[in-house]
Design an enzyme around this catalytic site. Structure first.
Site, PDB file in Angstrom:
ATOM      1  N   GLY A 123    -115.564  43.153  18.612  1.00  0.00           N
ATOM      2  CA  GLY A 123    -114.819  43.034  19.861  1.00  0.00           C
ATOM      3  C   GLY A 123    -115.156  44.221  20.730  1.00  0.00           C
ATOM      4  N   CYS A 148    -118.077  45.177  12.606  1.00  0.00           N
ATOM      5  CA  CYS A 148    -118.093  45.994  13.823  1.00  0.00           C
ATOM      6  C   CYS A 148    -116.675  46.451  14.185  1.00  0.00           C
ATOM      7  CB  CYS A 148    -118.794  45.234  14.954  1.00  0.00           C
ATOM      8  SG  CYS A 148    -119.269  46.336  16.300  1.00  0.00           S
ATOM      9  N   TYR A 149    -116.114  45.979  15.318  1.00  0.00           N
ATOM     10  CA  TYR A 149    -114.739  46.385  15.643  1.00  0.00           C
ATOM     11  C   TYR A 149    -113.805  46.079  14.467  1.00  0.00           C
ATOM     12  CZ  TYR A 149    -110.101  46.423  17.765  1.00  0.00           C
ATOM     13  OH  TYR A 149    -108.783  46.683  18.028  1.00  0.00           O
ATOM     14  N   HIS A 155    -123.861  43.708  12.462  1.00  0.00           N
ATOM     15  CA  HIS A 155    -123.474  42.290  12.569  1.00  0.00           C
ATOM     16  C   HIS A 155    -124.322  41.436  11.632  1.00  0.00           C
ATOM     17  CE1 HIS A 155    -120.853  42.469  16.158  1.00  0.00           C
ATOM     18  NE2 HIS A 155    -121.565  43.559  16.412  1.00  0.00           N
ATOM     19  N   GLU A 184    -124.088  38.366  11.096  1.00  0.00           N
ATOM     20  CA  GLU A 184    -124.198  36.978  11.566  1.00  0.00           C
ATOM     21  C   GLU A 184    -125.371  36.746  12.511  1.00  0.00           C
ATOM     22  OE1 GLU A 184    -122.070  39.220  12.462  1.00  0.00           O
ATOM     23  OE2 GLU A 184    -121.364  39.012  14.515  1.00  0.00           O
ATOM     24  N   ASP A 242    -124.757  14.794  22.530  1.00  0.00           N
ATOM     25  CA  ASP A 242    -123.349  15.133  22.295  1.00  0.00           C
ATOM     26  C   ASP A 242    -122.422  13.946  22.528  1.00  0.00           C
ATOM     27  OD1 ASP A 242    -124.526  17.569  22.011  1.00  0.00           O
ATOM     28  OD2 ASP A 242    -123.919  18.307  23.989  1.00  0.00           O
ATOM     29  N   LYS A 301    -125.430  23.004  18.638  1.00  0.00           N
ATOM     30  CA  LYS A 301    -126.254  21.815  18.889  1.00  0.00           C
ATOM     31  C   LYS A 301    -126.896  21.257  17.615  1.00  0.00           C
ATOM     32  CE  LYS A 301    -127.787  19.279  22.296  1.00  0.00           C
ATOM     33  NZ  LYS A 301    -126.933  18.944  23.456  1.00  0.00           N
TER      34      LYS A 301
END
Ligand code: XMP
Length: 512
Positions: A55, A82-83, A169, A171, A227, A369
């Site tokens: 964040g 992180c945060y 991070h 991710e 979609d 997606k």
């Protein structure tokens, strides 16, 4: 049987859904919730693990998002990122400081491989850092498990309490072994077994749509894109003919596209639903006659689309639910708000005001997606629909520079069809987006000893991972030449073909 769940508590970072997606890739179901989710609610959800996200705040700022300390006593494993790692350190008595300069970008991190989190990770691993504050001292009872020259606590843990934290991070793709670390967290720390598949998403979604809709009536604006097609099939499987799909053919679709959509979703197709195709081609061409300014064209197409849809919706009468094929990146984009408007994108996002409905259903809201495509395959939707490249809402209207006419639409449709056919024939698979556009330029040529004065078609192909930036694709010259030959021979009104080399920025992907 209740499925294993990991929850991501969102403290305002940019990559929060990405964390959820990486964990789902490990076959463990994962959802993002705001950090305001109550402790009791968390207890009731009975998650196998919790992730605190990054964040933009500093833990010392008055208004920075926090959580009650009792969360650390639930006995549920927590990974702070992180945060989230700084918050964990701060709340448990460690020290967080502000560095004179930020640590940003790919960074080599020294890793303690004996940590559960870092099993099978190299002892020096490239990780993505993006922070100014840092943990100067880990709380009592924690050990430091990773460092960089400027970050004394790049990771820390207290395995007895199942608390883990990384300053970097895991991710994002730039953290080379990040997926491995998240895998280790959910399997080795949280003890998950991996009981989630895309088929579970499909089954669960169908089940929850049935519960939400009951005996209600549902309306879906079907564009034939990935979609809205996947959303429509999910709804059709859940509630059959309580669903009506309205497909507006604005005459700006690719060659044969309208008929292809009808084949799949119409009365002769495999799905149980009410299908309405509105052939509004002439109406759109009429509105666009004489208009050359790109934003004005977009606005006209967007507004006319809403009018046509509104008229159809009125024929159907009040409905209880409106389906939208919103996917996660749309949610982020619409949330950004402050960035400059380069092009006003038109899609079904503009519909709700004009239709009488009670609630919106967005079954794909949490998916990226490629996850939507996987769900589509799971549902048995034909591959040509599922793997379709993105196509803008205003369609060929913004691939014809200048005034749109029926004649120009036919030219660009035919040229684009040949281009796509040759790309498929050549077996080129890794293109981000590619299409033909009709420039507004006519030039002199010679064909069979005759002078010609015809249009120039531009071919575009880009590689992109996020559509925000893009590079021109390196299509083999022989393929381009073949496409050029065929377009000039087969498409009346064209005597020149060009290949667009521009990247984005400075160009955009579309021509208008
Ligand atoms: P640009 O041209 O902005 O395109 O570089 C980026 C991506 O967005 C698509 N695009 C649109 N999609 N409505 C849409 O739904 C629009 O008005 C629109 N304009 C561009 C484009 O095809 C590319 O994938």
């Amino acid at each position: 049987m209740k499925k294993e769940l990991v929850i991501v508590l969102d403290f305002g970072g940019q990559y929060n859904q990405l964390i959820a997606r990486r964990i789902r890739e490990c076959n463990v179901y994962c959802e993002v919730h705001p950090y305001t989710l109550g402790l009791e609610e968390i207890r009731d959800m009975n998650p196998k693990g919790i992730v605190f996200t990054g964040g933009p705040n500093s833990v010392y700022a008055e208004e920075s998002p926090r959580y009650q300390k009792e969360i650390f006593d639930l006995g549920i494993p927590i990974l702070g990122i992180c945060y989230g790692s700084q918050l964990m350190a701060y709340m448990l008595g460690g020290t967080v400081k502000t560095a004179p300069v930020s640590e940003f970008g790919k960074t080599e991190v020294d890793i303690d491989r004996s940590s559960f989190l870092f099993g099978d990770v190299e002892s020096k691993s490239i990780c993505w850092m993006s922070h100014t504050d840092y943990i100067a001292e880990a709380p009592a009872g924690f050990t430091v498990t990773a460092t960089t020259p400027v970050c004394p606590v790049a990771a820390m843990e207290c395995p007895e309490r199942k608390l883990y934290a990384t300053q970097f991070h895991p991710e994002v793709m730039h953290t080379v072994e990040g997926s491995k670390m998240l895998y280790n967290f959910v399997y080795k720390v949280c003890g998950c077994h991996g009981d989630w598949q895309m088929s579970s998403f499909v089954d669960d979604t169908i089940h929850s749509i049935r519960e939400t809709v009951g005996s209600g009536k549902v309306l879906c604006a079907l564009s034939g894109g990935v979609d809205s097609s996947v959303a429509a099939v999910l709804l059709s499987k859940a509630i059959g003919r309580q669903l009506t799909c309205v497909f507006v053919d604005h005459g700006l679709l690719r060659k044969n596209e309208g008929d292809e959509v009808e084949e799949v979703f119409g009365p002769d197709g495999p799905y149980d639903l009410n299908f309405v195709r509105v052939n509004a081609q002439e109406r759109f061409y009429g509105k666009l006659a004489g208009v050359t300014e790109p934003e004005e064209k977009r606005k006209i197409i967007g507004e006319e689309f809403i009018r046509v849809f509104e008229e159809e919706a009125q024929k159907i009468g009040a409905v209880d639910f409106l389906v939208q094929g919103t996917i996660y990146p749309d949610v982020i984009e619409s949330g950004l708000g402050k960035s400059a408007v380069i092009k006003s994108h038109h899609n079904v996002g503009g519909l709700p005001d004009c239709v009488d409905f009670k609630e919106i259903i967005e079954p794909l809201r949490l998916l990226f997606k490629d996850e939507v495509r996987r769900a589509g395959r799971e549902l048995g939707i034909p591959e040509y629909l599922v793997s379709r490249q993105p196509f803008p809402g205003p369609g060929l209207g913004i691939r014809i520079i200048g005034e749109v006419t029926a004649e120009k639409v036919k030219i660009v449709q035919d040229a684009d069809f040949i281009y796509r056919e040759e790309i498929a024939r050549a077996g080129i698979k890794d293109l981000g987006q590619y299409f033909a556009a009709l420039t507004n330029m006519r030039s002199v040529g010679v064909m069979g000893d005759e002078r010609t004065y015809d249009y120039a078609v531009a071919l575009r192909a880009v590689n992109t991972s996020d559509f925000m930036t893009a590079e021109c694709s390196d299509i083999p010259f022989e393929v381009l030449q073949k496409v050029m030959n065929r377009i000039i021979n087969e498409v009346k009104g064209v005597n020149r073909v060009m290949y667009d080399l521009t990247s984005k920025p400075p160009g955009t992907i579309e021509f208008e």
